[in-house]
Write a protein that holds these residues in place. Structure first.
Motif, PDB file in Angstrom:
ATOM      1  N   ALA A 295     -15.086  15.857  12.717  1.00  0.00           N
ATOM      2  CA  ALA A 295     -13.718  15.344  12.561  1.00  0.00           C
ATOM      3  C   ALA A 295     -13.336  15.300  11.088  1.00  0.00           C
ATOM      4  N   SER A 296     -14.325  15.012  10.233  1.00  0.00           N
ATOM      5  CA  SER A 296     -14.008  14.914   8.802  1.00  0.00           C
ATOM      6  C   SER A 296     -13.680  16.294   8.226  1.00  0.00           C
ATOM      7  N   MET A 300     -10.025  17.529   6.618  1.00  0.00           N
ATOM      8  CA  MET A 300      -9.974  18.269   5.344  1.00  0.00           C
ATOM      9  C   MET A 300      -9.207  19.574   5.532  1.00  0.00           C
ATOM     10  N   GLU A 317     -13.052  25.551   0.076  1.00  0.00           N
ATOM     11  CA  GLU A 317     -14.314  25.996  -0.544  1.00  0.00           C
ATOM     12  C   GLU A 317     -15.448  26.080   0.475  1.00  0.00           C
ATOM     13  N   GLY A 318     -15.143  25.816   1.726  1.00  0.00           N
ATOM     14  CA  GLY A 318     -16.166  25.926   2.766  1.00  0.00           C
ATOM     15  C   GLY A 318     -16.763  24.581   3.115  1.00  0.00           C
ATOM     16  N   VAL A 319     -17.444  24.548   4.246  1.00  0.00           N
ATOM     17  CA  VAL A 319     -17.944  23.255   4.733  1.00  0.00           C
ATOM     18  C   VAL A 319     -19.267  22.894   4.062  1.00  0.00           C
ATOM     19  N   ILE A 320     -19.287  21.681   3.537  1.00  0.00           N
ATOM     20  CA  ILE A 320     -20.525  21.109   2.992  1.00  0.00           C
ATOM     21  C   ILE A 320     -21.302  20.482   4.155  1.00  0.00           C
ATOM     22  N   VAL A 322     -20.935  16.694   5.876  1.00  0.00           N
ATOM     23  CA  VAL A 322     -21.357  15.335   5.533  1.00  0.00           C
ATOM     24  C   VAL A 322     -21.213  14.517   6.801  1.00  0.00           C
ATOM     25  N   PHE A 323     -22.302  13.969   7.290  1.00  0.00           N
ATOM     26  CA  PHE A 323     -22.190  13.185   8.522  1.00  0.00           C
ATOM     27  C   PHE A 323     -23.212  12.075   8.589  1.00  0.00           C
ATOM     28  N   ASN A 399     -21.526   9.822   1.072  1.00  0.00           N
ATOM     29  CA  ASN A 399     -20.299  10.437   0.566  1.00  0.00           C
ATOM     30  C   ASN A 399     -20.337  10.680  -0.942  1.00  0.00           C
ATOM     31  N   MET A 400     -21.084   9.824  -1.635  1.00  0.00           N
ATOM     32  CA  MET A 400     -21.273  10.041  -3.064  1.00  0.00           C
ATOM     33  C   MET A 400     -22.088  11.317  -3.267  1.00  0.00           C
ATOM     34  N   THR A 403     -19.931  14.282  -2.703  1.00  0.00           N
ATOM     35  CA  THR A 403     -19.095  14.536  -3.884  1.00  0.00           C
ATOM     36  C   THR A 403     -19.897  15.279  -4.950  1.00  0.00           C
ATOM     37  N   ALA A 404     -21.131  14.853  -5.166  1.00  0.00           N
ATOM     38  CA  ALA A 404     -21.997  15.516  -6.155  1.00  0.00           C
ATOM     39  C   ALA A 404     -22.239  16.981  -5.756  1.00  0.00           C
ATOM     40  N   SER A 406     -20.228  18.856  -3.949  1.00  0.00           N
ATOM     41  CA  SER A 406     -18.982  19.613  -4.096  1.00  0.00           C
ATOM     42  C   SER A 406     -18.776  20.049  -5.542  1.00  0.00           C
ATOM     43  N   LYS A 407     -19.312  19.287  -6.486  1.00  0.00           N
ATOM     44  CA  LYS A 407     -19.168  19.638  -7.901  1.00  0.00           C
ATOM     45  C   LYS A 407     -20.432  20.290  -8.455  1.00  0.00           C
TER      46      LYS A 407
ATOM     47  N   MET B 400     -18.667   6.467  -5.567  1.00  0.00           N
ATOM     48  CA  MET B 400     -18.189   7.818  -5.291  1.00  0.00           C
ATOM     49  C   MET B 400     -17.066   8.150  -6.275  1.00  0.00           C
ATOM     50  N   THR B 403     -18.508   8.916  -9.590  1.00  0.00           N
ATOM     51  CA  THR B 403     -19.040  10.281  -9.610  1.00  0.00           C
ATOM     52  C   THR B 403     -17.910  11.285  -9.834  1.00  0.00           C
ATOM     53  N   LYS B 407     -17.249  13.937 -13.205  1.00  0.00           N
ATOM     54  CA  LYS B 407     -17.044  15.384 -13.115  1.00  0.00           C
ATOM     55  C   LYS B 407     -15.581  15.771 -13.339  1.00  0.00           C
ATOM     56  N   SER B 417     -11.261  16.888  -0.459  1.00  0.00           N
ATOM     57  CA  SER B 417     -12.710  16.678  -0.455  1.00  0.00           C
ATOM     58  C   SER B 417     -13.190  16.302   0.947  1.00  0.00           C
ATOM     59  N   GLN B 418     -14.462  16.544   1.187  1.00  0.00           N
ATOM     60  CA  GLN B 418     -15.050  16.293   2.503  1.00  0.00           C
ATOM     61  C   GLN B 418     -15.775  14.966   2.499  1.00  0.00           C
ATOM     62  N   MET B 419     -15.270  14.029   3.274  1.00  0.00           N
ATOM     63  CA  MET B 419     -15.888  12.721   3.343  1.00  0.00           C
ATOM     64  C   MET B 419     -16.470  12.539   4.732  1.00  0.00           C
ATOM     65  N   GLY B 420     -17.751  12.307   4.815  1.00  0.00           N
ATOM     66  CA  GLY B 420     -18.379  12.054   6.104  1.00  0.00           C
ATOM     67  C   GLY B 420     -17.910  10.718   6.658  1.00  0.00           C
ATOM     68  N   THR B 421     -17.611  10.694   7.950  1.00  0.00           N
ATOM     69  CA  THR B 421     -17.071   9.470   8.542  1.00  0.00           C
ATOM     70  C   THR B 421     -17.817   9.143   9.823  1.00  0.00           C
ATOM     71  N   PRO B 429     -11.580   9.751   9.618  1.00  0.00           N
ATOM     72  CA  PRO B 429     -11.315  10.953   8.808  1.00  0.00           C
ATOM     73  C   PRO B 429      -9.835  11.099   8.469  1.00  0.00           C
TER      74      PRO B 429
END
Lengths: 445, 445
Positions: A295-296, A300, A317-320, A322-323, A399-400, A403-404, A406-407, B400, B403, B407, B417-421, B429
């Protein structure tokens, strides 16, 4: 003929986020969200209906979220789109013109071809209230519940159902442990042990060969030859993109059987965008197609699609990935690649681990243990992933890490990062998990 | 003569982190930490001794943290350093040779020149057990406690003391509201109202002109002419760098009266490093000297100093400033610059705000409200700060944001940004605060 500048098909995480975002970006445009469900559900909340929440009504996605933004809602099903004329046609007979169309039709349960799966009291977990009401009703009378599939949904259902229903619960999982598509083995074993301790039986690796019964399910025959009693079964073997409409109207479908989109969420029709579970995804790490559906991610993608409707403004930028989940009070969470996934993608990796309490001193109230692992690419030191287990605050800590990722921060950067700390809210500055785990990776094994 | 390759002076957040980090990076080197306190305290935990924890013993920094790393501890006071010979001399008469020396002597209470401040039952908040034991003892008999200074320490003391002691508590603050050195006005007013509701009297803007009494304090005379009864007072007007030793041995002192260090934490003696509250800081945003002194900054600087002892490996990018507190169950937190600070530094800014619950649906247990504000530079869209109030999960959410600041992420990047929920752990989300607040800034006012 009716007309809305922007028509959105589907009212779950992607559709709702798209409606709100469109209204923010284009306050002069009319936005119409069309969904077929009379009541929209919060998708990730579905397992919690059966335990913590106790009712479907408590898990509704209020229409006020959409209407408050100034978008309209139409309860109807879009059955066709005349792409040349830019018109959607509904089951209710409406013809509605659009300038831009967003398809967010989500996903539907993938039904495995198990003999007997059509019998009564066997339910896929559908994301609609009618079906879930029936599940709720039947659970009340069930004595032996079998859940097929030990992924997130299967395990969350097991953990929630055991809180409210008397049925003995068995999870049947094909891989050696539950959650193995998501986490490294250590966490999967921990999750398995936690649920077993709570009385849930977990059979893994094991496969359902057929359902036994006479119209109504009575048992399950397993690949190992065992048979177990079951007067009810839930199918939690995953979801597949709902592309029925997209295929009908000739949109391109990609290798994961989702609607093909580019990095701007455009389909092969320049006036049609797709986002959420129905849209194809690619990995942040290597650009390859990804089966992650969250869902997240949907939210996005909806923010990207909406911003790009009238010109390219945001690139995906594509899926990271995060769950997080929580099983019997213990959080399990991942951002990016697990150790296993990183290796499978061909990375040489360095891992840094840390374990400690999430308060300081440890005698502060609500102190819980947290176990963290960070995964870095060996040569560059760039972070690829983070996996954690334990404290509830892990749900935000992950989530932190996202974020790290993603950068593309390095272990060195993370080791000297500034983390705000407070006795009642976080680990101590000395023992804060993220810089410490990064430091362990910096100095190597 | 005794010798340790690395000698560390001071045993609080910076000293302990330095000891551990040195042992990690140089497992072949002997590390000796010298501190004068028999028992080391967790500095940020001090206010909690007087309420939540209930005793000093529960707030000790265990020596096992240092010893477990393989470093040694000496309880003694370093009174001199022969820099030419590279020898420290202690009050106990020890002469100890070093290759590299780290000074982490911390900070001491700044005592304002208020007439009568030497009277009995007036205590600065010192970071040592003996002094705090006396405060604890006297609090038991106090009827009217005046706390001078409504910063973090003053407000945390007020909130904790009201939980355990019968004394009527009055906070006297010079600025219009408490916490105004840290937060924008809205949060300061909210904090003030919360504590007033809990029975703490807050007089602001108000200034203590003198203490009244005859040897023992009996009252406080205020600049407004008012007089209030007080049989006990705590001085919480801030801390100043403890540079006594550094000055004696001729190390350079900077404009904030802290030990001058470069971006590698080196003093003007190439074999002596300084970190933590005693070391000079500069802002991440403009490189100017900063008065921010936090345990989390101390730990970060210790990780930099330690890694650089035998060659430059890590550069200090300056203090961002990430901190949080909780008053009567409500979290207040900031990362980077507040709106007020950003303007004072000359930035033109755009602000994005968001408010919502930190669970989804809002009927999930432990759901709390969270109010978030993100501050961006107008031209570039680069994030400068984030301020939040409400839910306990804010203590990690602020990290977060820290962070993202480190950057230099833009509002556009954060909005997608992708935030896990997860229902039991985070906001939804659709309504996750960080991308939503960023989106509000993207679209502008």
């Amino acid at each position: 003929m009716k007309k809305a500048h922007i028509v959105i098909i589907g009212g779950s995480a992607a559709g709702v986020t798209a409606a709100i975002t469109c209204r923010r970006h284009y306050p002069d445009k009319e936005v119409l969200l069309i969904r077929k469900e009379r009541e929209a559900l919060i998708p990730c909340g579905i397992p919690y209906i059966f335990g913590t929440l106790g009712s479907i009504e408590k898990n509704l996605l209020p229409d006020a979220v959409v209407k408050g933004s100034g978008a309209e809602i139409l309860i109807d099903e879009v059955v066709d789109v005349k792409r040349d004329e830019k018109i959607v046609i509904t089951a209710g007979g409406e013809r509605i013109a659009y300038d831009k169309l967003i398809i967010s039709t989500g996903s539907v349960p993938g039904i495995p071809p198990i003999p007997g799966i059509d019998m009564d009291n066997i339910f896929p977990i559908e994301k609609n209230a009618e079906s879930l009401k029936k599940v709720m009703e039947r659970l009340k009378g069930a004595s032996n519940l079998v859940i097929v599939g030990g992924g997130f949904i299967g395990m969350e259902f097991a953990d929630e159902c055991r809180k409210s229903f008397k049925a003995k619960i068995t999870v049947v999982e094909m891989l050696p442990h539950p959650l193995m598509l998501n986490f490294d083995e250590e966490l999967c074993i921990a999750a398995e042990e936690i649920e077993k301790k709570m009385g849930v039986d977990i059979m893994a690796p094991e496969r359902v060969e057929s359902f036994i019964g006479n119209g109504k399910v009575k048992g399950v025959r397993l690949a190992s030859g065992k048979e177990i009693e079951a007067d009810m079964a839930l199918i939690a073997t995953g979801y597949v993109p709902n592309t029925k409409l997209a295929e009908k109207i000739g949109l391109e479908i990609g290798p994961t059987k989702a609607i093909k989109v580019d990095r701007y969420m455009r389909t092969n029709d320049e006036n049609i965008f797709a986002c959420g579970d129905c849209a194809e995804k690619f990995s942040f790490f290597d650009g390859k197609p990804s089966n992650l559906r969250l869902a997240s991610i949907a939210a996005m993608e909806a923010r990207i699609a909406s911003a790009n409707l009238f010109g390219p403004r945001r690139m995906n930028e594509g899926v990271i990935g995060v769950f997080s989940t929580i099983l019997s009070g213990t959080v399990f969470a991942l951002a990016g690649l697990s150790e296993k996934e990183a290796k499978a993608k061909g990375y040489e990796i360095t891992v840094g681990k840390w374990e400690g309490v999430n308060r300081h001193p440890g005698s502060m109230p609500e102190a819980e243990n947290l176990k963290l692992k960070l995964i870095f690419e060996k040569g560059t030191g760039v972070i690829l992933g983070g996996e954690l287990m334990g404290a509830k605050s892990g749900g935000e800590i992950i989530n932190m890490i996202g974020t790290a990722i993603s950068k593309r921060m390095t272990a060195e950067e993370i080791a000297r990062s500034q983390m705000g700390t407070h006795p009642a809210l976080t680990a101590s500055p000395i023992a804060y998990p993220i810089p410490n785990a990064a430091e362990m990776a910096c100095i190597g094994p």
